[in-house]
Motif scaffolding. Sequence first.
Motif, PDB file in Angstrom:
ATOM      1  N   ASP A 164       0.826  -1.215   0.000  1.00 38.80           N
ATOM      2  CA  ASP A 164       0.000   0.000   0.000  1.00 38.80           C
ATOM      3  C   ASP A 164       0.854   1.257   0.000  1.00 38.80           C
ATOM      4  OD1 ASP A 164      -2.710  -1.289   0.493  1.00 38.80           O
ATOM      5  OD2 ASP A 164      -1.521  -2.107   2.151  1.00 38.80           O
ATOM      6  N   VAL A 165       2.021   1.147   0.609  1.00 41.09           N
ATOM      7  CA  VAL A 165       2.869   2.333   0.751  1.00 41.09           C
ATOM      8  C   VAL A 165       4.340   1.931   0.598  1.00 41.09           C
ATOM      9  CG1 VAL A 165       3.430   4.335   2.209  1.00 41.09           C
ATOM     10  CG2 VAL A 165       1.223   3.198   2.504  1.00 41.09           C
ATOM     11  N   VAL A 166       5.101   2.740  -0.159  1.00 39.91           N
ATOM     12  CA  VAL A 166       6.564   2.587  -0.211  1.00 39.91           C
ATOM     13  C   VAL A 166       7.166   3.882   0.324  1.00 39.91           C
ATOM     14  CG1 VAL A 166       8.591   2.358  -1.717  1.00 39.91           C
ATOM     15  CG2 VAL A 166       6.566   0.951  -2.141  1.00 39.91           C
ATOM     16  N   ILE A 167       8.040   3.754   1.333  1.00 36.69           N
ATOM     17  CA  ILE A 167       8.711   4.935   1.887  1.00 36.69           C
ATOM     18  C   ILE A 167      10.215   4.745   1.715  1.00 36.69           C
ATOM     19  CG2 ILE A 167       6.866   5.552   3.498  1.00 36.69           C
ATOM     20  CD1 ILE A 167       8.248   4.096   5.717  1.00 36.69           C
ATOM     21  N   SER A 168      10.911   5.797   1.350  1.00 31.65           N
ATOM     22  CA  SER A 168      12.358   5.705   1.178  1.00 31.65           C
ATOM     23  C   SER A 168      13.043   6.908   1.814  1.00 31.65           C
ATOM     24  CB  SER A 168      12.733   5.656  -0.305  1.00 31.65           C
ATOM     25  OG  SER A 168      14.141   5.858  -0.431  1.00 31.65           O
ATOM     26  N   ASP A 169      13.914   6.611   2.769  1.00 32.73           N
ATOM     27  CA  ASP A 169      14.728   7.651   3.404  1.00 32.73           C
ATOM     28  C   ASP A 169      16.190   7.413   3.016  1.00 32.73           C
ATOM     29  OD1 ASP A 169      15.003   9.883   5.065  1.00 32.73           O
ATOM     30  OD2 ASP A 169      15.273   8.698   6.888  1.00 32.73           O
ATOM     31  N   MET A 170      16.398   6.726   1.885  1.00 34.18           N
ATOM     32  CA  MET A 170      17.755   6.354   1.490  1.00 34.18           C
ATOM     33  C   MET A 170      18.606   7.596   1.227  1.00 34.18           C
ATOM     34  SD  MET A 170      17.490   3.052  -1.021  1.00 34.18           S
ATOM     35  CE  MET A 170      16.286   3.693  -2.178  1.00 34.18           C
ATOM     36  N   SER A 171      19.849   7.533   1.695  1.00 37.86           N
ATOM     37  CA  SER A 171      20.811   8.612   1.447  1.00 37.86           C
ATOM     38  C   SER A 171      22.080   7.986   0.914  1.00 37.86           C
ATOM     39  CB  SER A 171      21.218   9.299   2.742  1.00 37.86           C
ATOM     40  OG  SER A 171      20.132   9.876   3.361  1.00 37.86           O
ATOM     41  N   PRO A 172      22.722   8.647  -0.053  1.00 39.29           N
ATOM     42  CA  PRO A 172      24.050   8.160  -0.454  1.00 39.29           C
ATOM     43  C   PRO A 172      25.051   8.543   0.634  1.00 39.29           C
ATOM     44  CG  PRO A 172      23.527  10.211  -1.595  1.00 39.29           C
ATOM     45  CD  PRO A 172      22.318   9.862  -0.754  1.00 39.29           C
ATOM     46  N   ASN A 173      26.236   7.943   0.625  1.00 38.91           N
ATOM     47  CA  ASN A 173      27.298   8.426   1.518  1.00 38.91           C
ATOM     48  C   ASN A 173      27.665   9.827   1.059  1.00 38.91           C
ATOM     49  OD1 ASN A 173      27.635   6.256   3.231  1.00 38.91           O
ATOM     50  ND2 ASN A 173      28.919   5.167   1.736  1.00 38.91           N
ATOM     51  N   ILE A 174      27.655  10.764   1.989  1.00 34.89           N
ATOM     52  CA  ILE A 174      27.898  12.159   1.611  1.00 34.89           C
ATOM     53  C   ILE A 174      29.387  12.369   1.300  1.00 34.89           C
ATOM     54  CG2 ILE A 174      27.678  14.567   2.373  1.00 34.89           C
ATOM     55  CD1 ILE A 174      24.994  13.109   2.141  1.00 34.89           C
ATOM     56  N   SER A 175      29.650  12.872   0.068  1.00 37.48           N
ATOM     57  CA  SER A 175      31.043  13.113  -0.331  1.00 37.48           C
ATOM     58  C   SER A 175      31.456  14.539  -0.013  1.00 37.48           C
ATOM     59  CB  SER A 175      31.199  12.883  -1.837  1.00 37.48           C
ATOM     60  OG  SER A 175      30.597  13.969  -2.553  1.00 37.48           O
ATOM     61  N   GLY A 176      30.459  15.423   0.107  1.00 39.92           N
ATOM     62  CA  GLY A 176      30.780  16.840   0.312  1.00 39.92           C
ATOM     63  C   GLY A 176      30.708  17.622  -0.987  1.00 39.92           C
ATOM     64  N   ASN A 177      30.724  16.891  -2.120  1.00 44.95           N
ATOM     65  CA  ASN A 177      30.559  17.564  -3.427  1.00 44.95           C
ATOM     66  C   ASN A 177      29.056  17.587  -3.711  1.00 44.95           C
ATOM     67  OD1 ASN A 177      30.019  17.860  -6.209  1.00 44.95           O
ATOM     68  ND2 ASN A 177      32.101  17.192  -6.732  1.00 44.95           N
ATOM     69  N   TYR A 178      28.463  18.786  -3.606  1.00 47.29           N
ATOM     70  CA  TYR A 178      27.007  18.834  -3.624  1.00 47.29           C
ATOM     71  C   TYR A 178      26.377  18.274  -4.899  1.00 47.29           C
ATOM     72  CZ  TYR A 178      22.319  19.730  -2.555  1.00 47.29           C
ATOM     73  OH  TYR A 178      21.002  19.508  -2.307  1.00 47.29           O
ATOM     74  N   ALA A 179      26.965  18.617  -6.052  1.00 47.29           N
ATOM     75  CA  ALA A 179      26.387  18.161  -7.329  1.00 47.29           C
ATOM     76  C   ALA A 179      26.422  16.630  -7.399  1.00 47.29           C
ATOM     77  CB  ALA A 179      27.158  18.772  -8.495  1.00 47.29           C
ATOM     78  N   TYR A 180      27.522  16.066  -6.935  1.00 48.68           N
ATOM     79  CA  TYR A 180      27.676  14.608  -6.960  1.00 48.68           C
ATOM     80  C   TYR A 180      26.675  13.952  -6.000  1.00 48.68           C
ATOM     81  CZ  TYR A 180      29.889  10.034  -6.544  1.00 48.68           C
ATOM     82  OH  TYR A 180      30.118   8.679  -6.523  1.00 48.68           O
ATOM     83  N   ASP A 181      26.579  14.491  -4.780  1.00 50.38           N
ATOM     84  CA  ASP A 181      25.652  13.921  -3.788  1.00 50.38           C
ATOM     85  C   ASP A 181      24.198  14.034  -4.266  1.00 50.38           C
ATOM     86  OD1 ASP A 181      27.796  13.302  -2.193  1.00 50.38           O
ATOM     87  OD2 ASP A 181      27.635  15.106  -0.954  1.00 50.38           O
ATOM     88  N   HIS A 182      23.882  15.156  -4.902  1.00 46.13           N
ATOM     89  CA  HIS A 182      22.535  15.337  -5.451  1.00 46.13           C
ATOM     90  C   HIS A 182      22.244  14.260  -6.508  1.00 46.13           C
ATOM     91  CE1 HIS A 182      19.093  17.013  -7.512  1.00 46.13           C
ATOM     92  NE2 HIS A 182      19.812  17.283  -8.594  1.00 46.13           N
TER      93      HIS A 182
END
Length: 203
Positions: free
Chosen positions: A110-128
């Motif tokens: 009924d519901v899919v929730i995702s709080d997934m985050s990549p490992n933060i590299s500090g390079n904003y464009a890459y992390d985005h």
Amino acid sequence: MTKRWRAERRRDHYYTKAKREHYRSRASYKLKQIDYRFDLVRPGNIVVDLGASPGGWSQVAAELVGPEGKVIAVDLDRMVPIEGVTFLRGDIREEAVVRRLLEMTPDGADVVISDMSPNISGNYAYDHARSIELCEHALRFAASVLREGGNFLCKMFYGDMSGRFSAQVREKFDEMHMHHPKASRETSSELYVIGIGFRDRRT
Ligand SMILES: C[S@@+](CC[C@H](N)C(=O)[O-])C[C@H]1O[C@@H](n2cnc3c(N)ncnc32)[C@H](O)[C@@H]1O
């Protein structure tokens, strides 16, 4: 972990509240606030929680679905068991993991929730870009498991590809919303994309 970071964390309202109320992460309050506003999860629902560890969202989802419902959680990392939650360790980008999740939800979800985050590299464009990649995997999975009318929630780091992703959600759901819950830090670039009312084109 610097001394300053530890001190800030102690001062953090939602962090101390989570400790006091026995939630595993301050993130629990984000799901509570989003659910309160958008009524995503109902008693008896089947919920799939992507990127679930350490389990704050899974705890809240298990409370919301109640004893008649079911929560299936997946993460790359381990997760200490939670009553009412079935855990699968794996990477949602892998076909075998998606296949296993689909086997675990023979009647759909009924519901899919995702709080997934990549490992933060500090390079904003890459992390985005990595965040959008995870969002697209979450949406693809949601489209394969959700029942007609189902709901979707996904964390995204805001950036120039956000518009394209939100358009994909809008196309598959009756309503699309972007939301920044109070429990997210003011300075955080995270945003939650919400799809209400899945339109199942397979039926
Ligand atoms: C911010 S944490 C989730 C916090 C959780 N919602 C809570 O309330 O406790 C993000 C999680 O996403 C997981 N993750 C990142 N990429 C993933 C992937 N490809 N497949 C499964 N989990 C992933 C990470 O291992 C991490 O535990």
